[in-house]
Design a protein around this motif. Structure first.
Motif, PDB file in Angstrom:
ATOM      1  N   UNK A 277       0.839  -1.208   0.000  1.00  0.00           N
ATOM      2  CA  UNK A 277       0.000   0.000   0.000  1.00  0.00           C
ATOM      3  C   UNK A 277       0.875   1.261   0.000  1.00  0.00           C
ATOM      4  N   UNK A 278       1.890   1.263   0.861  1.00  0.00           N
ATOM      5  CA  UNK A 278       2.776   2.437   0.961  1.00  0.00           C
ATOM      6  C   UNK A 278       3.485   2.696  -0.375  1.00  0.00           C
ATOM      7  N   UNK A 279       4.048   1.639  -0.947  1.00  0.00           N
ATOM      8  CA  UNK A 279       4.798   1.824  -2.201  1.00  0.00           C
ATOM      9  C   UNK A 279       3.863   2.230  -3.344  1.00  0.00           C
ATOM     10  N   UNK A 280       2.650   1.689  -3.337  1.00  0.00           N
ATOM     11  CA  UNK A 280       1.691   2.088  -4.373  1.00  0.00           C
ATOM     12  C   UNK A 280       1.310   3.562  -4.200  1.00  0.00           C
ATOM     13  N   UNK A 281       1.038   3.934  -2.960  1.00  0.00           N
ATOM     14  CA  UNK A 281       0.669   5.322  -2.673  1.00  0.00           C
ATOM     15  C   UNK A 281       1.761   6.292  -3.127  1.00  0.00           C
ATOM     16  N   UNK A 287      10.056  -0.103  -6.910  1.00  0.00           N
ATOM     17  CA  UNK A 287      11.163  -0.146  -5.933  1.00  0.00           C
ATOM     18  C   UNK A 287      10.848  -1.062  -4.746  1.00  0.00           C
ATOM     19  N   UNK A 288       9.678  -1.660  -4.773  1.00  0.00           N
ATOM     20  CA  UNK A 288       9.226  -2.505  -3.653  1.00  0.00           C
ATOM     21  C   UNK A 288      10.184  -3.688  -3.427  1.00  0.00           C
ATOM     22  N   UNK A 340      -6.726  -2.269   3.469  1.00  0.00           N
ATOM     23  CA  UNK A 340      -5.641  -2.966   2.765  1.00  0.00           C
ATOM     24  C   UNK A 340      -6.226  -3.746   1.590  1.00  0.00           C
ATOM     25  N   UNK A 341      -5.623  -3.571   0.439  1.00  0.00           N
ATOM     26  CA  UNK A 341      -6.111  -4.250  -0.766  1.00  0.00           C
ATOM     27  C   UNK A 341      -5.138  -5.278  -1.306  1.00  0.00           C
ATOM     28  N   UNK A 342      -3.865  -5.145  -0.962  1.00  0.00           N
ATOM     29  CA  UNK A 342      -2.858  -6.058  -1.523  1.00  0.00           C
ATOM     30  C   UNK A 342      -2.829  -7.336  -0.698  1.00  0.00           C
ATOM     31  N   UNK A 343      -3.008  -8.439  -1.408  1.00  0.00           N
ATOM     32  CA  UNK A 343      -3.137  -9.751  -0.781  1.00  0.00           C
ATOM     33  C   UNK A 343      -1.977 -10.631  -1.248  1.00  0.00           C
ATOM     34  N   UNK A 344      -1.275 -11.253  -0.330  1.00  0.00           N
ATOM     35  CA  UNK A 344      -0.209 -12.180  -0.738  1.00  0.00           C
ATOM     36  C   UNK A 344      -0.869 -13.498  -1.108  1.00  0.00           C
TER      37      UNK A 344
END
Ligand code: DOR
Ligand code: ZN
Length: 346
Positions: A277-281, A287-288, A340-344
């Motif tokens: 979420x942080x890197x997308x924002x 760079x993740x 939170x939207x990103x799911x592993x």
């Protein structure tokens, strides 16, 4: 972008504890991470190579059978640490780093170092054999304001140490200030910094505004917003000197929710979702992988993981359990205060 595949991440600063707590939390790390640097601040602390070997066995025994997680062991530096034992630990491949806690700086740090002079023989040996020192970078003098303790540590402990022993490789763990970021960036060699998930997300308002929120209390304590912005800029920069160390530090809820609560935020369970979420924002998903999976191994002289993980961005927010139930009691999971939207997924 709705799908992200990257080399499997590592956590370069993790508290797994022991006993029932260890059994209750380890799968939250081993599910997603290939390796982690394991903090030695148990009661009693992990001070000798023999202690570390025994602790490693307890960790491996607690692992889910399907997970190939590798604990990277550390030794807790005391004023009585034996340089020969440290060298033996490194040569046997068991010990990845030695941890410096200034005495009194944080949870279970009372056996840490009061007088740096007494630690010099070990530090000199470490410089000689190329074993990194991980530092909790805060002074403990009562006259120093808690929000200034990192900056004062850099000036009065870290910089003098680096001038005296320039060959010693030092990881400044859980950097929380612009001062820390600037100091790392100004160094030419042998210095790197880990950054936690939570310090990229919260500032000190999270702890204090609208009521006191003990689950956002950790050490080093979150600083004002300008520092959080500086940490984000470093994390997304791709600069190889910055990498992830979650400092996920479980305490049972009664020890957090009381008149003198413990420091520590438990984030292992949702860390990668928070970070994506942080890197997308920040518009920095490219760079993740450097932050989570490449820069850390390069600094510690280890190969990046060959296996990968995949994250998928769900249209609907994903629900994480608010608490991790363990045999030691319940542990509150870090709440980033955004959906939170990103799911592993694998
Ligand atoms: O918040 C923290 N918790 N910071 C530390 O340095 C130690 C850790 C713990 O062990 O609970
Ligand atoms: Zn820690």
């Amino acid at each position: 972008m709705t799908e992200l595949t990257l080399r499997r991440p590592d956590d370069w600063h993790l508290h797994l504890r022991d006993g029932e707590m260890l059994k209750g939390v380890i799968a939250d790390s081993s599910r997603h991470f290939a390796r982690a640097i394991i903090m030695p601040n148990l009661v009693p602390p992990v001070v000798t190579t023999e202690d570390a070997a025994a602790y490693r066995e307890r960790i491996v025994a607690a692992l889910p059978a399907a997970d190939r997680f590798q604990p990277l062991m550390t030794l807790y530096l005391t004023e009585h640490t034996d340089p020969d034992d440290v060298e033996k630990g490194k040569q046997s491949g068991l010990i990845t780093a030695v941890k410096l806690y200034p005495a009194g700086a944080t949870t279970n740090s009372h056996s840490g170092v009061r007088d740096m002079e007494k630690a010099m023989p070990v530090l000199e040996r470490m410089a000689k054999i190329g074993l990194p020192l991980c530092v909790h970078g805060e002074v403990t003098s009562p006259e120093v304001d808690i929000f200034d303790r990192e900056a004062v540590f850099i000036e009065t402990v870290l910089d003098p140490l680096r001038r005296r022993l320039p060959e010693l490789r030092i990881t400044m763990e859980h950097v929380t200030t612009q001062d820390g970021i600037d100091y790392i960036k100004s160094s030419k060699a042998n210095l790197a910094g880990s950054i936690t998930t939570h310090h990229l997300i919260i500032n000190r308002n999270a702890i204090l505004v609208g009521g006191i929120r003990p689950h956002y209390y950790c050490l080093p304590v979150a600083k004002r917003e300008s520092h959080r912005v500086a940490l984000r800029a470093a994390a997304i920069s791709g600069d190889p000197r910055f990498f992830l160390g979650t400092d996920s530090a479980p305490h049972v809820d009664p020890l957090k929710e009381c008149a003198c609560g413990c420091a520590g935020i438990y984030s292992s369970l949702n860390t990668l979702s928070c970070l994506a979420h942080v890197f997308e924002e920040e518009g920095a998903l490219d760079k993740f992988e450097a932050f989570t999976s490449l820069n850390g191994p390069a600094w510690y002289g280890l190969p990046a993981n060959e296996e990968t993980i995949t994250l998928v961005r769900r249209a609907e927010p994903i629900e994480f359990p608010p608490k991790r139930m363990t045999g030691a009691g319940s542990v509150t999971v870090f709440d980033p205060m955004f959906p939170l939207h990103w799911d592993v997924v694998s």
